[in-house]
Design a protein around this motif. Structure first.
Motif, short mmCIF file in Angstrom:
data_model
loop_
_atom_site.label_atom_id
_atom_site.label_comp_id
_atom_site.label_asym_id
_atom_site.label_seq_id
_atom_site.Cartn_x
_atom_site.Cartn_y
_atom_site.Cartn_z
N GLU A 50 1.79 -18.55 -6.45
CA GLU A 50 0.44 -17.71 -6.27
C GLU A 50 -0.21 -17.33 -7.75
O GLU A 50 -1.41 -17.37 -7.67
CB GLU A 50 0.69 -16.59 -5.53
N HIS A 52 0.30 -19.04 -10.46
CA HIS A 52 -0.47 -20.27 -11.28
C HIS A 52 -1.78 -20.50 -10.53
O HIS A 52 -2.80 -20.92 -10.87
CB HIS A 52 0.44 -21.41 -11.07
N SER A 53 -1.83 -20.21 -9.09
CA SER A 53 -2.97 -20.64 -8.35
C SER A 53 -4.11 -19.73 -8.66
O SER A 53 -5.41 -19.96 -8.91
CB SER A 53 -2.58 -20.54 -6.83
N ARG A 56 -5.42 -20.46 -12.13
CA ARG A 56 -6.24 -21.68 -12.01
C ARG A 56 -7.69 -21.19 -11.42
O ARG A 56 -8.57 -21.66 -11.78
CB ARG A 56 -5.91 -22.68 -11.43
#
Length: 441
Positions: A50, A52-53, A56
Motif C-alpha cells: 500500500e 508503494h502504491s 506511485r
C-alpha cells in the motif's frame, strides 16, 4: 491504550481532497495480528504494498498536476499576450476616435463661433438701422409740422385769394405722403425689432451649444491624454453602463446642424431686411425731396402770380387815379359850361319878355321873335344835355372811386397773401430737414 482492536480508518486521496472531492477507500482487509504482543499497535497501518502504491499514486498525480500547470501557464501567457494586444489596440482605437471627435468638435465649435460673431455683427447692424429708422421717423415730424402750418397759414388768406390752388393741392399731397412714410418707417422698424429678437435667440442657442462643446472638448482632450501611467485614473465601474437619455452620433450632429441652419436663416433674413431698410430709407427720402421740390415750385409760381397781379393792380390803380382826376376836371368843366349858359339864357329870356310887352299890333311874331324863341330852346336843350352829361360824369366818377377802393383793397389782399406765401410759408420751409437727416443719419 486500550487493548481492544481499533477500527480501521479510511484512506483519502490527498489530490481529491485538494479538489474538494472526498474519496473514501475501503480497507484491503484486516491482517491477523502477529501476536498478542502487538495487540493494539497494528490497527490502521498500511502494508508495504500500500505504501508503494500510495507513493506511485502521489508521483503520478504530481506529474499530472505539473503537466496541467504547464498547460495553464502556456495558455495564460498566450491569453495574456492576446488580451494585452487587444487592450492596446482597443485603447489606441479609443484614443484615435477621441482625436477624431476632438477634430469634429473643434470644427463644429469653429463654425458655431463664426456664426455667433456673424449674428452679433448682424444684430449690431440692425441696431444701427433701427436707430436710423427712429431718427428718420423723428425727422419727418418737422416736415409734417411745416406742411400743416402752411395749410393753416394759407387758410387765413383774404376771401378773394382763398382758393384751392396748386400750392394747396401739393401741400395736401405732402401731408398724405409724410403720413404714409411715417407708417412705412414704423412698420419697418417693427420688423427690425422682431429680427433683432430672432437673431439674439439664435445667437443664444449657438452660444449654449458652443459652451457645451467647449466643455466636451476639455473632457475629451483630457481623456485623450490619459494613459496607463497617468496617476489621476481610477476605477468607475458604473461609467461603462449605457446611460439613459443620451444622444447618439446622428442626433448629436443633427442638433448642431439644426442650430446652424436656424442661424443661417436668421443671417439671410437679416441681409434681406437690411437691404429692405436701405431701400425704404432711400425711397422715402427721395419721395419727400421730390414732393418738397414740387411744393416749393408751386409756392414760387404762386408768389410770381401774386406779384404779377399786384403789379397789374398797381398799374391799374395809377390809371384809375388819372381817370378820376380827369373826370373831376371834366365835371368842373361841365359845371362851368352850364354856368356859362345862364347869361345868354337871361339875355334871350329878357329880350323875349321885353318884346312880349310891345303894344297892340307891334306884338308880332316876326323874325327876331322867332330867332329869340329858337335861341331860348337851343340854350335850354344845351343846358339839358350838359346836365345829362354832368350826371353821367358824376356816375362815372363814383364808379371810378369804387374801382379805386376795390383795387386798393385787392392790392392789400395781394400784399397780405404774398406775405403769407413768401414771408411765412416759404421762410418756414427753409427749416425743412436735409436729405441726410431724413435718411436717419
Amino acid at each position: 491504550m486500550s487493548s481492544e482492536f481499533l477500527a480501521s480508518r479510511p484512506q483519502f486521496d490527498s489530490r481529491a481532497v485538494a479538489h474538494g472531492v472526498s474519496v473514501e477507500k475501503e480497507p484491503a482487509g484486516l491482517q491477523p495480528s502477529a501476536g498478542s504482543a502487538t495487540a493494539g499497535y497494528r490497527s490502521a497501518k498500511y502494508t508495504p504494498g500500500e505504501w508503494h502504491s500510495n507513493c506511485r499514486a502521489i508521483l503520478h498525480q504530481a506529474a499530472l498536476d505539473g503537466d496541467e500547470a504547464r498547460r495553464i501557464q502556456r495558455d495564460s501567457k498566450s491569453l495574456y499576450q492576446i488580451t494585452e494586444a487587444a487592450t492596446q489596440r482597443t485603447q489606441a482605437e479609443g484614443t484615435r476616435m477621441l482625436g477624431e471627435t476632438l477634430q469634429d468638435i473643434h470644427l463644429w465649435r469653429s463654425e458655431l463661433q463664426r456664426h455667433i460673431e456673424q449674428l452679433q455683427t448682424d444684430t449690431d447692424a440692425l441696431m444701427a438701422l433701427k436707430l436710423r429708422l427712429e431718427k428718420a421717423l423723428d425727422a419727418t415730424e418737422i416736415p409734417f409740422a411745416i406742411a400743416t402750418d402752411n395749410l393753416n397759414c394759407r387758410a387765413q388768406r383774404p376771401g378773394p385769394d382763398l382758393v384751392r390752388d396748386t400750392v394747396e393741392e401739393e401741400l395736401l399731397k405732402e401731408v398724405d405722403l409724410i403720413r404714409s412714410v411715417q407708417a412705412l418707417l414704423k412698420s419697418t422698424r417693427d420688423q427690425v425689432v422682431i429680427q433683432i429678437k430672432i437673431n439674439r435667440e439664435a445667437k443664444l442657442t449657438l452660444e449654449l451649444d458652443w459652451s457645451d462643446k467647449y466643455e466636451a472638448y476639455k473632457f475629451d482632450d483630457h481623456s485623450g491624454r490619459l494613459n496607463n501611467m497617468s496617476p489621476d485614473t481610477k476605477l468607475h465601474p458604473s461609467s461603462a453602463t449605457l446611460q439613459e437619455q443620451v444622444s447618439n452620433r446622428p442626433s448629436w450632429t443633427k442638433f448642431t446642424h439644426d442650430n446652424l441652419s436656424k442661424a443661417i436663416q436668421a443671417e439671410e433674413a437679416t441681409n434681406n431686411l437690411r437691404m429692405l431698410v436701405e431701400r425704404v430709407l432711400l425711397e422715402t427720402t427721395e419721395d419727400l425731396r421730390a414732393q418738397r421740390s414740387s411744393v416749393d415750385q408751386a409756392f414760387s409760381q404762386r408768389c410770381e402770380e401774386l406779384i404779377e397781379a399786384r403789379t397789374n393792380l398797381e398799374l391799374l390803380h395809377t390809371q384809375t387815379l388819372e381817370q378820376i382826376g380827369a373826370q373831376e376836371r371834366n365835371i368842373v368843366a361841365l359845371l362851368q359850361a352850364i354856368h356859362n349858359k345862364e347869361a345868354p339864357l337871361r339875355v334871350a329870356q329878357s329880350r323875349l319878355y321885353l318884346r312880349s310887352i310891345r303894344p297892340n299890333m307891334e306884338l308880332c311874331r316876326d323874325e327876331p321873335q322867332l330867332s329869340l324863341e329858337g335861341e331860348v330852346r337851343q340854350i335850354d336843350a344845351t343846358v339839358e344835355s350838359l346836365r345829362q352829361q354832368l350826371c353821367e360824369a358824376r356816375g362815372s366818377l363814383s364808379r371810378l372811386e369804387e374801382s379805386r377802393m376795390a383795387i386798393e383793397k385787392d392790392v392789400k389782399c395781394k400784399n397780405h397773401s404774398l406775405f403769407i406765401e413768401r414771408d411765412k410759408c416759404m421762410a418756414q420751409r427753409k427749416r425743412y430737414p436735409t436729405m441726410t437727416t431724413l435718411s436717419g443719419y
